[in-house]
Design a protein around this motif. Sequence first.
Motif, short mmCIF file in Angstrom:
data_model
loop_
_atom_site.label_atom_id
_atom_site.label_comp_id
_atom_site.label_asym_id
_atom_site.label_seq_id
_atom_site.Cartn_x
_atom_site.Cartn_y
_atom_site.Cartn_z
N LYS A 1 19.33 80.34 35.69
CA LYS A 1 17.50 80.53 35.74
C LYS A 1 17.62 82.05 36.44
O LYS A 1 16.34 82.55 36.85
CB LYS A 1 17.28 79.76 36.70
N LYS B 1 14.07 80.48 46.26
CA LYS B 1 14.52 81.17 45.02
C LYS B 1 15.41 81.79 45.31
O LYS B 1 15.92 82.44 44.27
CB LYS B 1 13.12 81.83 44.61
N GLU C 1 15.01 76.58 43.48
CA GLU C 1 15.60 77.16 41.77
C GLU C 1 16.06 78.47 42.09
O GLU C 1 15.18 79.17 42.49
CB GLU C 1 14.53 77.02 40.99
N ASN D 1 20.66 73.59 46.79
CA ASN D 1 19.62 72.48 46.91
C ASN D 1 20.02 71.59 48.19
O ASN D 1 19.34 70.59 48.52
CB ASN D 1 19.21 71.47 45.94
#
Length: 225
Positions: A189, A6, A117, A48
Amino acid sequence: CPYAFKGALLSASTVGMTVPCCRFDVREHPTNEQDYFEEHESDIRNYNKNFYDSIRQKMINGEMIPGCHKCYKEEQMLGTSMRTESIKEFQNYDEQEAKKKLNYGPIGKLETIQQPELTYLEIQSGRYCNLKCRSCGPGLSTSWDEDLVSSDVLTNFFGPNKHFLANKLAEAPSTNIDLDLLTYDDCLKLTGIKITGGEPFLTDTVTSFLTKLNDWGLAKNISIE
């Protein structure tokens, strides 16, 4: 560790490099630093992919991560670390409570902890600073540069026969130029940002980045440490 799934540290010392957090020791993971930069080039836009994948899979498998040795040592000595405190945030997550307090580190529901994320970003603003605090050093303040002409100061900070490290500092950008490359999608995000020195509010790239977050309508979602 939630930071690997994260979070990311956007370093000012190495252009384009990100690691999971401020405590991650790139010198230990892997031991050959040159291989790290050549084979595991890491960028926010490839969050990612690349070397993050191998770290995440090893964590899921219960393997030790060499770059995380600082947290492991703290856990052996104190029973807690930044890693374990971050895990607690996910175990005890409450959405309403999270909105009421500043959350230092990644937060979220436990079932999402292994889903990559980018929600938490650590930013090194660079070395530029107008102060020269005794508790600080040349790595975090350009005001120390005038003292680095002294061999005694070099030895005290870098150790004997390590004076060449001062040259590395001089070659590094004094501000984090990668901040200008962050896009709306990179930050979409984000719920938390941690900014460290030099002196962030004397750094143009930090000011322009925070302005963009506001212009993009994202600032209302983000707490800043």
